[in-house]
Design a protein around this motif. Structure first.
Motif, short mmCIF file in Angstrom:
data_model
loop_
_atom_site.label_atom_id
_atom_site.label_comp_id
_atom_site.label_asym_id
_atom_site.label_seq_id
_atom_site.Cartn_x
_atom_site.Cartn_y
_atom_site.Cartn_z
N PHE A 1 -7.30 11.19 2.97
CA PHE A 1 -7.47 9.73 2.92
C PHE A 1 -8.45 9.28 1.85
N ALA A 2 -9.26 10.19 1.33
CA ALA A 2 -10.30 9.82 0.37
C ALA A 2 -9.71 9.11 -0.85
N GLY A 3 -8.60 9.61 -1.36
CA GLY A 3 -8.00 8.99 -2.53
C GLY A 3 -7.50 7.59 -2.26
N VAL A 4 -7.05 7.35 -1.04
CA VAL A 4 -6.55 6.02 -0.67
C VAL A 4 -7.67 5.00 -0.73
N VAL A 5 -8.85 5.37 -0.26
CA VAL A 5 -9.99 4.46 -0.26
C VAL A 5 -10.35 4.04 -1.69
N GLU A 6 -10.33 5.00 -2.60
CA GLU A 6 -10.63 4.67 -3.99
C GLU A 6 -9.56 3.80 -4.60
N LEU A 7 -8.31 4.05 -4.25
CA LEU A 7 -7.22 3.24 -4.78
C LEU A 7 -7.30 1.80 -4.28
N GLU A 8 -7.74 1.60 -3.04
CA GLU A 8 -7.88 0.25 -2.50
C GLU A 8 -8.83 -0.59 -3.35
N LYS A 9 -9.87 0.05 -3.88
CA LYS A 9 -10.85 -0.67 -4.69
C LYS A 9 -10.28 -1.11 -6.03
N LEU A 10 -9.23 -0.42 -6.48
CA LEU A 10 -8.66 -0.70 -7.80
C LEU A 10 -7.37 -1.50 -7.72
N ALA A 11 -6.80 -1.63 -6.53
CA ALA A 11 -5.50 -2.26 -6.38
C ALA A 11 -5.57 -3.77 -6.61
N PRO B 1 -4.83 -2.13 11.30
CA PRO B 1 -5.24 -1.40 10.10
C PRO B 1 -6.76 -1.40 9.93
N GLY B 2 -7.27 -0.30 9.38
CA GLY B 2 -8.72 -0.14 9.25
C GLY B 2 -9.41 -1.27 8.51
N LEU B 3 -8.77 -1.83 7.49
CA LEU B 3 -9.38 -2.90 6.71
C LEU B 3 -9.63 -4.17 7.53
N LEU B 4 -8.94 -4.30 8.65
CA LEU B 4 -9.04 -5.52 9.46
C LEU B 4 -9.78 -5.32 10.77
N GLN B 5 -10.21 -4.11 11.06
CA GLN B 5 -10.79 -3.83 12.37
C GLN B 5 -12.18 -4.43 12.56
N THR B 6 -12.44 -4.92 13.78
CA THR B 6 -13.80 -5.31 14.14
C THR B 6 -14.60 -4.05 14.43
N GLU C 1 -17.96 -0.71 5.69
CA GLU C 1 -18.18 -0.73 4.24
C GLU C 1 -16.86 -0.73 3.49
N ARG C 2 -15.89 0.02 4.00
CA ARG C 2 -14.58 0.07 3.34
C ARG C 2 -13.94 -1.31 3.30
N ALA C 3 -14.11 -2.10 4.36
CA ALA C 3 -13.49 -3.42 4.45
C ALA C 3 -14.05 -4.41 3.43
N ARG C 4 -15.18 -4.07 2.82
CA ARG C 4 -15.77 -4.97 1.83
C ARG C 4 -14.90 -5.12 0.59
N VAL C 5 -13.90 -4.27 0.45
CA VAL C 5 -12.99 -4.39 -0.69
C VAL C 5 -12.26 -5.73 -0.65
N LEU C 6 -12.22 -6.36 0.54
CA LEU C 6 -11.54 -7.65 0.68
C LEU C 6 -12.43 -8.83 0.37
N ASP C 7 -13.71 -8.58 0.13
CA ASP C 7 -14.66 -9.66 -0.16
C ASP C 7 -14.73 -9.94 -1.66
N GLY C 8 -14.98 -11.17 -2.01
CA GLY C 8 -15.19 -11.51 -3.41
C GLY C 8 -13.92 -11.93 -4.13
N PRO C 9 -14.09 -12.53 -5.30
CA PRO C 9 -12.94 -13.05 -6.06
C PRO C 9 -12.00 -12.00 -6.60
N GLY C 10 -12.47 -10.76 -6.74
CA GLY C 10 -11.63 -9.71 -7.29
C GLY C 10 -10.90 -8.91 -6.24
N SER C 11 -10.88 -9.38 -4.98
CA SER C 11 -10.25 -8.62 -3.91
C SER C 11 -8.73 -8.60 -4.08
#
Length: 274
Positions: free
Chosen positions: A86-96, A108-113, A142-152
């Motif tokens: 799964f490690a590669g997936v996390v890095e790809l999420e940051k670049l997608a 999904p993990g990105l949406l979990q409380t 921390e992983r879910a922070r990829v959804l924060d900010g204008p570049g999400s």
């Protein structure tokens, strides 16, 4: 922040060094791919930082470029906090630039409380400590922070209705979790669709699926099972996964209807508390 001014991740630095050494050696991505026994597309993913080579591939890269173990040794310093599959997936999420995800039975993990995630981690750890669970929850948060900010990335979420009905962590935890998803959908942070039970069999019934697109690279697809996962970049497989996602999406409720169903399910869980 301008893209060129964005701080480079360790993976991106690794990829840039690989591209530099390959160029100095006078090799194309195709030529290096032949020597490493992988596709040119995979070399491109390595050089962009979207993926990391396996230890064996890093060893072959060192042999091909005459770098005396440089890339294999550096790889050891890039160990992730996540499982290898799964490690590669996390890095790809940051670049997608866009993510399309389908969940069959769990949020999904990105949406979990935090409470939902903690309940999940507790369920598959027969012997756990509070400290271990807290660490896992922090990593997921921390992983879910990829959804924060204008570049999400643009995020589409397709959920089987089973995700809404399975009580994880009890009714209160579940109600808060579903309200969070509906809140994000209504705020425009995600595009939400639900595949209702009434749709019957559908094209994604056998597996969760994540599709990722990039501004400067080929798309990838990821599927996952128990303690394993498979990241695909072969064009024919990625295209087949995209078709399966599109077919399932065509059977789903509209965004508005999906939000309403998620809200209703949240209220049903909340009522179970009483």
């Amino acid at each position: 922040m301008d893209k060129k001014d964005k701080p480079r991740s360790p993976r991106e630095k690794y990829g840039e060094e690989l591209k530099l050494r390959r160029t100095v050696a006078g090799l194309t991505q195709e030529a290096l791919g032949e020597m490493v026994v992988c596709s040119p597309t995979l070399i491109s993913h390595y050089e962009s930082g979207r993926r990391l080579p396996s230890s064996e591939d890093a060893r072959r890269i060192d042999r091909a470029l005459g770098t005396d173990g440089f890339f294999e040794r550096w790889l050891e310093d890039l160990e992730a906090k996540y499982a290898d599959h799964f490690a590669g997936v996390v890095e790809l999420e940051k670049l997608a630039s866009a993510i399309r995800q389908f969940a069959l039975s769990l949020v999904p993990g990105l949406l979990q409380t935090e409470d939902y995630a903690r309940a999940l981690f507790r369920s598959y750890r027969p012997n756990h400590t509070a400290e271990e669970l807290d660490k896992e929850v922090v990593i997921r948060t921390e992983r879910a922070r990829v959804l924060d900010g204008p570049g999400s990335p643009e995020l589409w979420t397709l959920l089987d209705e089973a995700v809404l009905r399975r009580q994880v962590g009890g009714p209160e935890v579940m109600a808060r979790q579903l309200h969070k998803i509906a809140d994000m959908a209504e705020a425009g942070r995600i595009r939400l669709h639900v595949l209702p039970f009434g749709a019957g069999a559908h094209s994604l019934l056998e597996s969760l699926l994540t599709m990722m697109a990039f501004e400067d690279g080929a798309p990838v697809a990821y599927v996952e099972g128990l303690y394993t996962g498979h990241l695909m970049d072969e064009p024919a497989l990625v295209s087949a996964c995209q078709t399966a996602y599109d077919l399932a999406l065509s059977d789903a409720l509209s965004h508005r209807e999906s939000v309403a169903l998620v809200r209703a399910a949240a209220e049903e869980h909340a009522h179970d508390q009483q």
